[in-house]
Design a protein around this motif. Structure first.
Motif, PDB file in Angstrom:
ATOM      1  N   UNK A 142       0.869  -1.170   0.000  1.00 30.22           N
ATOM      2  CA  UNK A 142       0.000   0.000   0.000  1.00 30.22           C
ATOM      3  C   UNK A 142       0.910   1.225   0.000  1.00 30.22           C
ATOM      4  N   UNK A 143       0.761   2.061  -1.012  1.00 32.04           N
ATOM      5  CA  UNK A 143       1.540   3.286  -1.139  1.00 32.04           C
ATOM      6  C   UNK A 143       0.659   4.448  -0.699  1.00 32.04           C
ATOM      7  N   UNK A 144       1.053   5.145   0.360  1.00 35.16           N
ATOM      8  CA  UNK A 144       0.208   6.128   1.028  1.00 35.16           C
ATOM      9  C   UNK A 144       0.772   7.533   0.863  1.00 35.16           C
ATOM     10  N   UNK A 145      -0.092   8.479   0.488  1.00 36.52           N
ATOM     11  CA  UNK A 145       0.320   9.878   0.384  1.00 36.52           C
ATOM     12  C   UNK A 145      -0.492  10.729   1.355  1.00 36.52           C
ATOM     13  N   UNK A 146       0.125  11.810   1.817  1.00 35.78           N
ATOM     14  CA  UNK A 146      -0.545  12.698   2.755  1.00 35.78           C
ATOM     15  C   UNK A 146      -0.820  12.032   4.088  1.00 35.78           C
TER      16      UNK A 146
END
Length: 293
Positions: free
Chosen positions: A213-217
């Protein structure tokens, strides 16, 4: 009061000096191996290690796939495996080269263990800048603190990003739950980001050998709880970190919960990385808190 001692570990014919910061009251120990990428290679509570290690790997020269590697001067894999500076392509290993380097010990004292990595002819073949990176580890009860300072020693602006790749012991992916808040997420770095759900999960895709899972913010902290081994791990970070990654592979004996400042290829993309002017420095800090629940 913390106690700092040294010990030695031998694997694959190689011997490494380690620094161990211990808190007898909290029954915690933080182990750092300067020669192996300057990274944390153990974090125990009452003798139980929360950090995962693979054997053999410790004494090998390849990129470490255990412990808590330091990501510098980039996170992830740049497009085509290169950074482009002033029209010249420079080869770059995934996650940079800091985890492949032998860090020197700068100081040992009440403020912890400080390591130093400086540019060399080899690093300049990959990254054409003069730099100094200082990395300080300390222990506060059951919380490990990590501070990074990057100094531009060059005569030109220096672009970079940074992060960490902690491998945490896990009993089984089905037993692991997360308390993570972020703006968007995607199951792949190249996939389009979607609005993040209220509950972030990491599940094995049928037929795949890993999960991502690539998470931003990301709004830190990120919390991981394993009902199988009773481990609760909290990763907190200052405002220099905006992204996170969850990753798991192979026999489901680890889960990575990673704080990132950058993103794959961000050093090549204008406005998506840090830039230090000559003589400037930038510091960042994050922490790992371990508990039994």
């Amino acid at each position: 009061m913390n106690k700092i001692t040294t010990q030695y570990v031998t694997e694959c014919g190689a011997c490494f000096e380690q620094y161990v910061i211990s808190d007898p009251v909290a029954k915690t120990e933080l182990t750092i191996t300067p020669e192996r990428g300057g990274m944390i290679t153990g974090f125990t509570l009452d003798g139980e290690d929360f950090v995962w290690r693979r054997y053999p790997n410790f004494g090998q020269c390849n990129r470490p796939r255990f412990g808590i590697p330091v990501l510098f001067p980039s996170c992830g894999n740049p497009d085509n495996g290169v950074h482009n500076f002033d029209g010249v392509n420079y080869p770059m290993e995934i996650h940079g080269f800091a985890a492949l380097c032998n860090w020197e010990v700068e100081s040992v004292g009440p403020d912890g263990v400080t390591l130093i990595l400086e540019s060399s002819p080899l690093t300049k073949f990959l990254y054409p800048f003069d730099f100094t990176v200082l990395l300080t580890y300390n222990l506060e009860g059951n919380k490990a603190t990590i501070e990074l300072t990057v100094i531009n020693e060059d005569e030109k602006p220096m672009p970079f990003s940074f992060g960490y790749h902690p491998y945490f012991n896990a009993s089984n992916l089905d037993n692991v739950s997360f308390d993570i808040h972020c703006d968007t997420y995607a199951p792949d770095f190249k996939a389009e980001q979607s609005k993040a759900p209220e509950k972030i999960t990491l599940t094995r895709i049928p037929g795949a050998d890993s999960s991502l899972q690539a998470l931003k913010g990301v709004t830190f902290p990120m919390v991981m709880t394993d009902s199988g081994n009773g481990h609760k791990i909290t990763v907190d970070a200052d405002a220099t970190f905006t992204n996170g990654v969850l990753w798991q592979q192979d026999a489901e004996s680890f889960v990575c919960m990673e704080p990132w400042n950058g993103w794959p290829n961000s050093v090549n993309e204008e406005g998506k990385h840090e830039i230090l002017e000559p003589g400037e420095a930038m510091s960042s800090s994050w922490s790992i808190t371990i508990e039994k629940v």
